[in-house]
Design a protein around this motif. Sequence first.
Motif, PDB file in Angstrom:
ATOM      1  N   ILE A  40      -4.911  13.205   4.359  1.00 48.81           N
ATOM      2  CA  ILE A  40      -3.804  12.511   5.019  1.00 48.81           C
ATOM      3  C   ILE A  40      -3.136  11.514   4.076  1.00 48.81           C
ATOM      4  CG2 ILE A  40      -3.229  10.894   6.873  1.00 48.81           C
ATOM      5  CD1 ILE A  40      -5.380  12.231   8.562  1.00 48.81           C
ATOM      6  N   GLY A  41      -3.913  10.833   3.260  1.00 49.47           N
ATOM      7  CA  GLY A  41      -3.377   9.813   2.352  1.00 49.47           C
ATOM      8  C   GLY A  41      -2.267  10.314   1.445  1.00 49.47           C
ATOM      9  N   PRO A  42      -2.468  11.392   0.697  1.00 51.25           N
ATOM     10  CA  PRO A  42      -1.395  11.876  -0.177  1.00 51.25           C
ATOM     11  C   PRO A  42      -0.152  12.333   0.587  1.00 51.25           C
ATOM     12  CG  PRO A  42      -3.486  12.823  -0.838  1.00 51.25           C
ATOM     13  CD  PRO A  42      -3.726  12.090   0.444  1.00 51.25           C
ATOM     14  N   ILE A  43      -0.347  12.850   1.793  1.00 51.03           N
ATOM     15  CA  ILE A  43       0.810  13.263   2.596  1.00 51.03           C
ATOM     16  C   ILE A  43       1.656  12.049   2.965  1.00 51.03           C
ATOM     17  CG2 ILE A  43       1.503  14.268   4.818  1.00 51.03           C
ATOM     18  CD1 ILE A  43      -1.054  16.045   4.585  1.00 51.03           C
ATOM     19  N   VAL A  44       0.999  10.985   3.421  1.00 44.91           N
ATOM     20  CA  VAL A  44       1.706   9.756   3.775  1.00 44.91           C
ATOM     21  C   VAL A  44       2.336   9.138   2.523  1.00 44.91           C
ATOM     22  CG1 VAL A  44       1.409   7.416   4.695  1.00 44.91           C
ATOM     23  CG2 VAL A  44       0.270   9.340   5.796  1.00 44.91           C
ATOM     24  N   LEU A  45       1.641   9.197   1.405  1.00 49.22           N
ATOM     25  CA  LEU A  45       2.169   8.670   0.147  1.00 49.22           C
ATOM     26  C   LEU A  45       3.442   9.405  -0.263  1.00 49.22           C
ATOM     27  CD1 LEU A  45       1.863   6.851  -2.355  1.00 49.22           C
ATOM     28  CD2 LEU A  45       0.368   8.590  -3.322  1.00 49.22           C
ATOM     29  N   VAL A  46       3.451  10.714  -0.163  1.00 49.24           N
ATOM     30  CA  VAL A  46       4.636  11.500  -0.524  1.00 49.24           C
ATOM     31  C   VAL A  46       5.804  11.194   0.416  1.00 49.24           C
ATOM     32  CG1 VAL A  46       5.550  13.854  -0.596  1.00 49.24           C
ATOM     33  CG2 VAL A  46       3.381  13.327  -1.695  1.00 49.24           C
ATOM     34  N   ILE A  47       5.522  11.030   1.704  1.00 49.81           N
ATOM     35  CA  ILE A  47       6.581  10.671   2.650  1.00 49.81           C
ATOM     36  C   ILE A  47       7.165   9.306   2.285  1.00 49.81           C
ATOM     37  CG2 ILE A  47       7.053  10.061   5.068  1.00 49.81           C
ATOM     38  CD1 ILE A  47       4.939  12.210   5.829  1.00 49.81           C
ATOM     39  N   GLY A  48       6.297   8.353   1.947  1.00 57.70           N
ATOM     40  CA  GLY A  48       6.771   7.033   1.533  1.00 57.70           C
ATOM     41  C   GLY A  48       7.621   7.097   0.281  1.00 57.70           C
ATOM     42  N   LEU A  49       7.190   7.871  -0.700  1.00 60.61           N
ATOM     43  CA  LEU A  49       7.972   8.011  -1.931  1.00 60.61           C
ATOM     44  C   LEU A  49       9.307   8.693  -1.666  1.00 60.61           C
ATOM     45  CD1 LEU A  49       5.165   9.000  -4.469  1.00 60.61           C
ATOM     46  CD2 LEU A  49       6.311   6.789  -4.226  1.00 60.61           C
ATOM     47  N   ALA A  50       9.330   9.651  -0.746  1.00 59.13           N
ATOM     48  CA  ALA A  50      10.584  10.319  -0.387  1.00 59.13           C
ATOM     49  C   ALA A  50      11.554   9.328   0.261  1.00 59.13           C
ATOM     50  CB  ALA A  50      10.311  11.492   0.541  1.00 59.13           C
ATOM     51  N   LEU A  51      11.051   8.468   1.136  1.00 61.98           N
ATOM     52  CA  LEU A  51      11.908   7.467   1.761  1.00 61.98           C
ATOM     53  C   LEU A  51      12.459   6.487   0.727  1.00 61.98           C
ATOM     54  CD1 LEU A  51       9.991   6.654   5.071  1.00 61.98           C
ATOM     55  CD2 LEU A  51      12.155   7.883   4.821  1.00 61.98           C
ATOM     56  N   ILE A  52      11.634   6.090  -0.223  1.00 64.29           N
ATOM     57  CA  ILE A  52      12.108   5.209  -1.297  1.00 64.29           C
ATOM     58  C   ILE A  52      13.207   5.905  -2.094  1.00 64.29           C
ATOM     59  CG2 ILE A  52      11.456   4.105  -3.475  1.00 64.29           C
ATOM     60  CD1 ILE A  52       8.675   3.625  -2.179  1.00 64.29           C
ATOM     61  N   TRP A  53      12.992   7.156  -2.419  1.00 59.69           N
ATOM     62  CA  TRP A  53      13.976   7.912  -3.188  1.00 59.69           C
ATOM     63  C   TRP A  53      15.295   8.035  -2.412  1.00 59.69           C
ATOM     64  CZ3 TRP A  53      16.466  12.643  -2.576  1.00 59.69           C
ATOM     65  CH2 TRP A  53      17.137  13.103  -3.701  1.00 59.69           C
ATOM     66  N   ILE A  54      15.219   8.309  -1.116  1.00 62.33           N
ATOM     67  CA  ILE A  54      16.423   8.405  -0.286  1.00 62.33           C
ATOM     68  C   ILE A  54      17.157   7.073  -0.255  1.00 62.33           C
ATOM     69  CG2 ILE A  54      17.245   8.695   2.086  1.00 62.33           C
ATOM     70  CD1 ILE A  54      15.001  10.800   2.428  1.00 62.33           C
TER      71      ILE A  54
END
Length: 63
Positions: A40-54
């Motif tokens: 679950i951790g890496p999935i949440v991390l990738v979502i967070g990084l995607a939001l930062i990128w957006i």
Amino acid sequence: MWPFLVPGVILGAVGLVWTLQGVGVLQGSSMTGSTLWATIGPIVLVIGLALIWIGIARRRRAR
């Protein structure tokens, strides 16, 4: 920008902590060494990084 950046940073930090706990790097929790949190951790991390990128992309586009 801010509605994406702030949640992105929070989700990124939480995802990183969950990942580190799941793989056993951070000790002292019932989550330590659990494959569930290591997944679950890496999935949440990738979502967070995607939001930062957006958020950053929207700021650049607004200029």
